[in-house]
Design a protein around this motif. Structure first.
Motif, short mmCIF file in Angstrom:
data_model
loop_
_atom_site.label_atom_id
_atom_site.label_comp_id
_atom_site.label_asym_id
_atom_site.label_seq_id
_atom_site.Cartn_x
_atom_site.Cartn_y
_atom_site.Cartn_z
N MET A 1 17.34 -13.69 -21.18
CA MET A 1 16.60 -12.49 -20.77
C MET A 1 17.00 -11.29 -21.62
O MET A 1 18.15 -10.89 -21.61
N PRO A 2 16.06 -10.73 -22.41
CA PRO A 2 16.45 -9.56 -23.20
C PRO A 2 16.56 -8.33 -22.31
O PRO A 2 15.74 -8.15 -21.41
N PHE B 1 15.91 -5.28 -22.92
CA PHE B 1 14.82 -4.31 -22.99
C PHE B 1 13.66 -4.71 -22.10
O PHE B 1 12.96 -3.86 -21.56
N TRP B 2 13.48 -6.00 -21.90
CA TRP B 2 12.37 -6.44 -21.05
C TRP B 2 12.75 -6.40 -19.57
O TRP B 2 12.01 -5.91 -18.73
N ALA C 1 12.73 -2.93 -18.40
CA ALA C 1 11.36 -2.42 -18.24
C ALA C 1 10.73 -2.97 -16.96
O ALA C 1 10.08 -2.24 -16.21
N ILE D 1 12.19 -1.25 -13.95
CA ILE D 1 11.63 0.10 -13.82
C ILE D 1 10.23 0.02 -13.23
O ILE D 1 9.87 0.76 -12.31
N MET D 2 9.42 -0.92 -13.76
CA MET D 2 8.03 -1.01 -13.29
C MET D 2 7.97 -1.38 -11.82
O MET D 2 7.13 -0.86 -11.08
N THR E 1 8.44 2.95 -10.86
CA THR E 1 7.06 3.40 -10.87
C THR E 1 6.27 2.70 -9.76
O THR E 1 5.34 3.27 -9.21
N VAL F 1 21.21 -1.11 -25.91
CA VAL F 1 19.81 -1.26 -25.51
C VAL F 1 19.56 -0.63 -24.14
O VAL F 1 18.61 0.13 -23.97
N ASN G 1 19.29 3.02 -24.00
CA ASN G 1 18.02 3.47 -24.57
C ASN G 1 16.86 3.26 -23.60
O ASN G 1 15.99 4.10 -23.50
N VAL G 2 16.87 2.12 -22.90
CA VAL G 2 15.78 1.85 -21.95
C VAL G 2 15.77 2.89 -20.84
O VAL G 2 14.72 3.41 -20.47
N VAL H 1 15.57 -12.86 -30.06
CA VAL H 1 15.83 -11.80 -29.08
C VAL H 1 16.47 -10.59 -29.77
O VAL H 1 16.08 -9.45 -29.54
N TYR I 1 12.75 -2.97 -31.17
CA TYR I 1 12.58 -2.13 -29.98
C TYR I 1 13.33 -0.81 -30.18
O TYR I 1 12.85 0.25 -29.79
N LEU I 2 14.52 -0.90 -30.79
CA LEU I 2 15.33 0.30 -30.99
C LEU I 2 14.82 1.14 -32.15
O LEU I 2 15.33 2.22 -32.41
N ARG J 1 6.46 1.38 -24.12
CA ARG J 1 7.27 2.10 -23.13
C ARG J 1 6.69 3.47 -22.80
O ARG J 1 6.88 3.98 -21.70
N MET K 1 4.27 2.94 -19.87
CA MET K 1 4.73 1.99 -18.86
C MET K 1 4.16 2.28 -17.48
O MET K 1 3.90 1.35 -16.71
N VAL L 1 10.86 -13.91 -24.03
CA VAL L 1 11.63 -14.68 -23.06
C VAL L 1 11.25 -16.16 -23.10
O VAL L 1 12.12 -17.04 -23.11
#
Lengths: 330, 274
Positions: free
Chosen positions: A167-168, A170-171, A174, A177-178, A182, A273, A276-277, B210, B217-218, B237, B240, B255
């Motif tokens: 699992m990255p 950044f995903w 996200a 968060i979603m 949100t 990461v 940053n996210v 990944v 992404y960065l 993003r 989002m 993934v």
């Protein structure tokens, strides 16, 4: 997203000096300490020569890369500070002296001393990493215990562990968060300074590491569970929970303990990461900003601090392992 | 090769087959994206911006009305190429380091092992970022950076495998028979060291994809208009709150590929142990 799967190799003790044989833990600590100093020296050396290997003006390479936008005055100051007109060896020795005495120079993009920038930002990152490490350990232990108790648990948790470790950040971040910010509006999406803003980043950072630790712990817990001492404990009438808590859990935790240094390194890289996210201040965001601006004094400083943290954590984990398991050190 | 055909738990065979299918589809998408979609990954249609997933736009559209599904499909090529090249770079470095460590005498072993230890002190992504800071951003620097960052892990394992091979019966036999060292290395030690490492390659490609996506992404890998998964996530993003599909699908692609490669690699590893 974690470090490569290739890394989790528990380390054993190394060279044996006969005089220290009676003090395996102390000897191990000293050998490790010398190794740690060596690693840090090598890090400084590697970065120094890599910087000088960049084609073009080294002053520009230090401040924003070739074609740097830095002012002439700033470039001259760097030439002065790094003694760029002196021979390479002199530059190198001066660099070592500055590193040891904590004169890490100024960040050109933020116009502030690197040391004070790092001092401001390191707390947040360490807090994030330590909380994530605790959560990862807890999750990994729970999954390991679950797989021992039921075959279904074993199958499911092995699948979950693979998914978690692939699992990255950044995903995952996200998605969280979603759903929780949100979508449901339960938790803040970005850092607000309050404690509940830490929940999502800590989970995001912990899950991939928990996947890796879980794989290791599950294997060792299953081995311990099938061993004669577990059978003896059961024959003495100890309950399953008792066997787990008093006997097998310690065996599962040990290999994971020796991976703590690796896990912490992986968390530091994940923090880049995750910060940053979630727009969290910290070393990771400091590093990312510096990389984008090619602000080498700041990049070098942050990388060095991360290496120091990694080396220290490995040292501590190694010493603990030696205390718990003297035969591994002897 | 008979061990490949031996009976295993049916579930794991179904799992392996699934992984192979997923990875096969990825290779197909990378080589020939036209099989999956007839749209252009950069085709801008402002009137169709931010369409949610629907028939015709399975993954929705982005802020310029580009089809996200098409972009994910075309992104496969970049991602697989970065994954494969980075792993090849990491492996080659690791083979050199590992073999120098294992066969070139005690001094070289000491030096190479310390070098690997030093590289380990940089967590992977941090090492990659250090390289990008030195070399500048872009797809190629990011690829090399990921390769460099994965090398120390492989090197440690290859050294271990090489030492096992060097101490084995067939290696001693080759010495006794008076075979030249180069021939011994080529015919016996290299294949016997690399064969068990093959499963690592599968694991490594997933991981490299990944990491490459993380670099994009960065903002230091592929640049936004290009269809690359990490860069698409980075662009998504901003939207989002309203356009979840722009973030969800590119990430899901990462993934799925990474998990398939990891699971397959793990399964290969277990087989080679038997």
């Amino acid at each position: 997203m974690g470090e490569p799967l290739t890394t989790p190799v528990p380390r054993g003790g190394r060279s044996s000096a006969p005089g220290w044989r009676r003090w395996p833990v102390l000897r191990r600590l000293l050998v490790r300490l010398a190794g740690a100093v060596g690693v840090l020296w090598a890090v400084v050396t590697l970065v120094f020569f890599a910087l000088r290997a960049v084609p073009g003006d080294p002053a520009e390479a230090i401040m924003g890369g070739p074609g740097s936008q830095a002012s002439q005055a700033a470039l001259d100051r760097v030439r002065e500070e790094y003694a760029l007109n002196r021979p390479l060896l002199v530059q190198y020795l001066l660099q070592l002296r500055r590193t040891v005495t904590g004169q890490w120079g100024d960040s050109y993009s933020l116009n502030r001393p690197v040391v004070s920038l790092i001092r401001e930002q390191i707390g947040g990152t360490l807090l994030l990493a330590v909380l994530a490490l605790i959560l990862a350990w807890t999750l990994a232990l729970l999954f390991a215990a679950w797989s021992v108790r039921s075959p279904l648990g074993a199958r499911l948790s092995s699948g979950l562990e693979i998914a978690a470790s692939a699992m990255p950040h950044f995903w995952l971040g996200a998605l969280l968060i979603m759903v929780f910010s949100t979508g449901l509006g339960w938790l803040p999406a970005i850092s607000t300074g309050s404690a509940d803003a830490l929940i999502l980043p800590v989970i995001t950072l912990a899950v991939p590491v928990a996947g890796f630790l879980g794989q290791v712990m599950r294997e060792s817990l299953l081995n311990a569970d099938a061993s004669p001492f577990a059978l003896t404990a059961r024959a003495h009438g100890l309950s399953e929970t008792g066997v787990l808590l008093r006997h097998t859990l310690a065996h599962a935790a040990l290999p994971a303990l020796s991976l703590t240094g690796w896990a912490f390194g992986s968390l530091m890289s994940g923090a880049v990461v995750v910060e940053n996210v979630f727009a969290r201040p910290g070393l990771g965001r400091l590093l990312m900003g510096a990389v984008l601006k090619r602000d080498m004094p700041l990049v070098t400083g942050v990388v060095l601090v991360i290496a120091i943290v990694y080396v220290l954590v490995t040292l501590i984990a190694d010493t603990l392992e030696g205390l718990f398991l003297p035969e591994a050190a002897a | 090769m008979s061990r490949w055909l031996t009976w295993r738990h049916p579930w794991s065979r179904v799992g392996d087959l699934l992984c192979v299918l997923v990875l096969g589809a990825c290779v197909l998408a990378a080589v020939w994206p036209g099989v999956f979609t007839s749209l252009h990954p950069l085709g801008v249609h402002p009137a169709q911006a931010f369409l949610p997933p629907q028939w015709g736009h399975l993954f929705g559209t982005d802020e310029s009305g580009r089809d996200v599904f098409t972009r994910v499909i075309y992104g496969t090529r970049t991602s697989l190429r970065i994954g494969a090249v980075a792993t090849a770079i990491g492996m080659s470095l690791a083979v050199v380091l590992g073999f120098v460590s294992a066969f070139a005498g005690k001094v070289s072993d000491f030096l190479a092992s310390r070098l690997v230890e030093v590289l380990f002190a940089f967590p992977g992504l941090v090492l990659a970022l250090l390289f990008v800071a030195l070399a500048g951003p872009g797809v190629w620097p990011a690829t090399i950076a990921v390769g460099l960052a994965t090398a120390p892990g492989y090197a440690r394992i290859i050294r271990g495998q090489a030492l096992i091979a060097a101490r084995s019966g067939y290696a001693r036999q080759s010495v006794l028979l008076g075979q030249r060292p180069a021939a011994r290395l080529w015919h016996h030690l290299l294949p016997n060291t690399l064969w068990p490492v093959l499963s690592l390659v599968t694991l490594g490609i997933g991981q490299a994809i990944v990491w490459a996506a993380a670099l994009s992404y960065l903002g230091v890998g592929a640049v936004p208009p290009a269809p690359e998964w990490g860069a698409m996530l980075n662009a998504g993003r901003t939207y989002m709150d309203t356009a979840w599909w722009m973030t969800f699908f590119p990430g899901a692609a990462v993934v799925v590929v990474a998990a398939a490669a990891t699971a397959l690699g793990r399964s290969l590893q277990q087989r080679s142990r038997k």
